[in-house]
Write a protein that holds these residues in place. Structure first.
Motif, PDB file in Angstrom:
ATOM      1  N   UNK A  33     -16.422 -30.272   9.112  1.00 29.04           N
ATOM      2  CA  UNK A  33     -15.513 -29.524   9.995  1.00 29.04           C
ATOM      3  C   UNK A  33     -15.672 -28.142  10.460  1.00 29.04           C
ATOM      4  N   UNK A  34     -16.243 -27.434   9.663  1.00 27.04           N
ATOM      5  CA  UNK A  34     -16.850 -26.203   9.867  1.00 27.04           C
ATOM      6  C   UNK A  34     -17.989 -26.167  10.940  1.00 27.04           C
ATOM      7  N   UNK A  35     -18.913 -27.021  10.552  1.00 31.13           N
ATOM      8  CA  UNK A  35     -20.120 -27.108  11.387  1.00 31.13           C
ATOM      9  C   UNK A  35     -19.798 -27.572  13.029  1.00 31.13           C
ATOM     10  N   UNK A  36     -18.704 -28.259  12.839  1.00 32.70           N
ATOM     11  CA  UNK A  36     -17.962 -28.773  14.284  1.00 32.70           C
ATOM     12  C   UNK A  36     -17.494 -27.687  15.053  1.00 32.70           C
ATOM     13  N   UNK A  37     -16.906 -26.594  14.359  1.00 31.10           N
ATOM     14  CA  UNK A  37     -16.373 -25.329  15.067  1.00 31.10           C
ATOM     15  C   UNK A  37     -17.391 -24.293  15.411  1.00 31.10           C
ATOM     16  N   UNK A  38     -18.851 -24.836  14.980  1.00 27.43           N
ATOM     17  CA  UNK A  38     -19.851 -23.850  15.521  1.00 27.43           C
ATOM     18  C   UNK A  38     -20.111 -22.933  14.209  1.00 27.43           C
ATOM     19  N   UNK A  39     -19.638 -22.935  13.323  1.00 23.88           N
ATOM     20  CA  UNK A  39     -19.837 -21.954  12.368  1.00 23.88           C
ATOM     21  C   UNK A  39     -21.281 -22.034  11.545  1.00 23.88           C
ATOM     22  N   UNK A  40     -21.751 -21.256  11.041  1.00 23.84           N
ATOM     23  CA  UNK A  40     -22.858 -21.142  10.313  1.00 23.84           C
ATOM     24  C   UNK A  40     -22.445 -21.788   8.819  1.00 23.84           C
ATOM     25  N   UNK A  41     -23.423 -22.518   8.199  1.00 26.38           N
ATOM     26  CA  UNK A  41     -23.336 -23.153   6.953  1.00 26.38           C
ATOM     27  C   UNK A  41     -24.166 -22.935   6.113  1.00 26.38           C
ATOM     28  N   UNK A  42     -23.744 -22.353   4.850  1.00 24.76           N
ATOM     29  CA  UNK A  42     -24.505 -22.483   3.664  1.00 24.76           C
ATOM     30  C   UNK A  42     -24.333 -23.367   2.494  1.00 24.76           C
ATOM     31  N   UNK A  43     -24.907 -24.350   2.683  1.00 22.72           N
ATOM     32  CA  UNK A  43     -24.788 -25.551   1.922  1.00 22.72           C
ATOM     33  C   UNK A  43     -25.528 -25.569   0.562  1.00 22.72           C
ATOM     34  N   UNK A  44     -25.010 -25.379  -0.391  1.00 20.17           N
ATOM     35  CA  UNK A  44     -25.972 -25.575  -1.622  1.00 20.17           C
ATOM     36  C   UNK A  44     -25.561 -26.958  -2.314  1.00 20.17           C
ATOM     37  N   UNK A  45     -26.511 -27.816  -2.258  1.00 20.24           N
ATOM     38  CA  UNK A  45     -26.401 -29.068  -2.564  1.00 20.24           C
ATOM     39  C   UNK A  45     -27.930 -29.840  -3.056  1.00 20.24           C
ATOM     40  N   UNK A  46     -27.988 -30.673  -3.912  1.00 22.68           N
ATOM     41  CA  UNK A  46     -29.246 -31.306  -4.014  1.00 22.68           C
ATOM     42  C   UNK A  46     -29.092 -32.535  -3.130  1.00 22.68           C
ATOM     43  N   UNK A  47     -30.405 -33.203  -3.131  1.00 26.78           N
ATOM     44  CA  UNK A  47     -30.584 -34.415  -2.377  1.00 26.78           C
ATOM     45  C   UNK A  47     -29.658 -35.593  -3.176  1.00 26.78           C
ATOM     46  N   UNK A  48     -29.354 -36.445  -2.580  1.00 27.43           N
ATOM     47  CA  UNK A  48     -28.440 -37.764  -3.294  1.00 27.43           C
ATOM     48  C   UNK A  48     -27.020 -37.149  -3.190  1.00 27.43           C
ATOM     49  N   UNK A  49     -26.647 -35.954  -2.326  1.00 24.60           N
ATOM     50  CA  UNK A  49     -25.421 -35.748  -2.337  1.00 24.60           C
ATOM     51  C   UNK A  49     -24.625 -36.163  -0.935  1.00 24.60           C
ATOM     52  N   UNK A  50     -25.723 -36.706  -0.138  1.00 21.29           N
ATOM     53  CA  UNK A  50     -25.144 -36.878   1.371  1.00 21.29           C
ATOM     54  C   UNK A  50     -25.326 -35.776   2.306  1.00 21.29           C
TER      55      UNK A  50
END
Length: 514
Positions: A33-50
């Motif tokens: 939802x945030x990415x669709x609004x054009x916001x910057x994202x800091x995603x902290x996630x490992x692989x296998x999390x989608x």
DNA sequence: AAAAAAT
């Protein structure tokens, strides 16, 4: 929560539905939802999390407005390894099937020509490893000032690989009005600094890996003598013992040479194995990976190029032929199994010199790893009595098996140190010692050999190709024939050396290295 | 003691 609640476009939603997904993972639900609004994202996630879909899907939706111009890609995704980049491309193809998008994949190890053409046509989506991207830019084939969305994936791994200066350079080439989506599994200080510099008021989405994953992997240490032939024997015994439960397995080695050696050794023993490491021809890398994914290969011997990120579902076993030197790598390696709630098994072959690394691993994971069959104090010193020799021809000599293994160790290695990689360890030498094997395996090996041959010839072709198309652009006024001639000469030298005829020694022939 | 990535 379903995908239709996230604000994705109908085209994207229908592709997601066709792929069989209805429920977003936590990182997807948090980021999209945030990415669709054009916001910057800091995603902290490992692989296998989608994680991949969490940037691919909103990007597709946002790309529906507008069109790409020649040499000015609209979006850029940076990946640390070639395989990961290719994997992201597959995602764009899968979820972008209702879009008419130009996707360009810029990775090393393959010809520039096709990549140039795609850039020229105008890429909506550009997926790249840093080196090749900068190479294209320096050749003036690429303008980055039209990039609207920048994705930096696996940032902590880029750090490990020394890519951060490149990443900084690339970030500075892209207008700051862009949207930046930044992903990292961990947040070491260098990465935090990077996010402070290049992200604007990012939305932080943090996802811990499902707790079940760690507990669903059965981990064991397996004692072994420290000589390569001891370890190979330990591994073979383990593989046989696990055979009934084992669907497929990745076998990790610390070094590329070991990957090659172990791979050849397993083939000799009729195991249905492939190999994957960074010095292999790019085609062979892709081919091996595809075959392993498709179940055409049961075992994949790999360096840490395969430890993180690669999406290989359903691996039932992970074998660590070597104890990883860095404890985090252990976590990544065994994380290749026990995915998506399934159970998995990992075995780590340990020798006396590995104890300090094992200690570090146990400290990191906060647990003692059980020994499979007694700990190292029960290892017998292993100089003489090995298993029975398995030579294909000639009288079985005393300690034949060991002799053969010594050859791997003592003869091939020094040669590799001095010779060019492509000349080292010609497969002919290994195949010479093939024991008489079951039909299927012989056919298999024949096929492999044929493929190597194909890879080799394609490489030489591609080289010639590149000379043809690139030379005029450099403003070189020499006629094309001149620039081609040296290449042709070289090819002739390889294939039919003047003075040797058919008796040319194997080591002089250039073969695709595995 | 390594691997990865541009040639």
């Amino acid at each position: 929560m379903t995908f239709s609640d996230l604000g994705l476009s109908p085209k994207v939603l229908s592709a997601v539905t066709d792929a069989g997904y209805t429920q977003p993972t936590p990182i997807q639900a948090g980021a999209i939802p945030h990415a669709l609004l054009g916001k910057d994202i800091l995603g902290i996630a490992q692989t296998g999390t989608g994680k991949t879909a969490s940037f691919v899907l909103p990007m597709l939706t946002r790309l529906e407005k507008g069109r790409a111009r020649a040499r000015m890609p609209r979006t850029l995704i940076l990946e640390p390894t070639r395989e990961l980049a290719a994997q992201v491309e597959e995602n764009f193809i899968r979820y972008g099937k209702n879009h008419k998008l130009n996707i360009a994949l810029l990775i090393g190890g393959v010809s520039f020509d096709e990549q140039d053409k795609k850039l020229e046509r105008g890429a909506d989506v550009l997926i790249a490893t840093p080196g090749r991207l900068l190479d294209h830019r320096e050749r003036g084939k690429l303008l980055l000032n039209g990039v609207e969305i920048l994705v930096i994936d696996e940032a902590d791994r880029m750090l490990d690989m020394g890519f951060i200066p490149d990443i900084e350079r690339i970030c500075e080439m892209i207008p700051f009005t862009r949207q930046t989506l930044f992903f990292s599994a961990t947040m070491p200080p260098e990465i935090t600094k990077l996010t402070e510099k290049f992200l604007h008021a990012p939305v932080r989405v943090e996802v811990s890996k499902a707790a079940s994953t760690a507990t669903s992997i059965i981990q064991r240490l397996v004692k072994s003598g420290s000589k390569p032939w001891d370890k190979r024997e330990t591994l073979r015994n383990l593989m046989k013992a696990e055979d009934a439960e084992l669907k497929n397995a990745i076998i990790f080695c610390n070094r590329k040479v070991e990957v090659s050696e172990l791979f050849r050794s397993l083939l000799k023993y009729d195991f249905d194995a492939g190999a994957l490491h960074g010095d292999m021809d790019q085609r062979a890398r892709m081919q091996m990976l595809a075959n392993f994914r498709d179940g055409k290969l049961r075992y994949l011997v790999a360096s840490d190029v395969a430890a993180r990120g690669l999406d290989i579902p359903d691996v039932s076993h992970v074998f660590n032929y070597d104890v990883p030197i860095h404890a985090e790598d252990y976590v990544h390696r065994i994380g290749r199994t026990g995915r998506a709630g399934r159970s998995g098994k990992s075995f780590t072959i340990a020798t006396k010199s590995d104890t300090k690394y094992i200690d570090a691993i146990e400290r990191l994971i906060g647990n003692k790893i059980e020994w499979h069959d007694g700990d190292l104090s029960t290892v017998v010193a292993s100089e003489g009595e090995d298993e029975a020799p398995r030579r294909g021809r000639g009288a079985p000599r005393r300690a034949g098996r060991k002799d053969e293994d010594r050859k791997d160790k003592g003869e091939r290695k020094p040669r590799e140190r001095h010779a060019k990689p492509s000349e080292a360890a010609p497969p002919e030498a290994a195949h010479d010692e093939q024991p008489v094997a079951a039909e299927a395996t012989v056919a298999d090996i024949g096929e492999r050999r044929a493929r190597k041959e194909a890879i080799r010839s394609e490489n030489t072709e591609r080289k010639a190709d590149r000379n043809e198309s690139r030379t005029p652009e450099r403003g070189d006024s020499r006629p094309q024939r001149d620039t081609n001639r040296p290449a042709r000469h070289r090819q002739e030298d390889n294939d039919a050396t003047v003075g040797f005829g058919d008796d040319m020694p194997a080591f002089m022939r250039i073969v695709a290295k595995v």
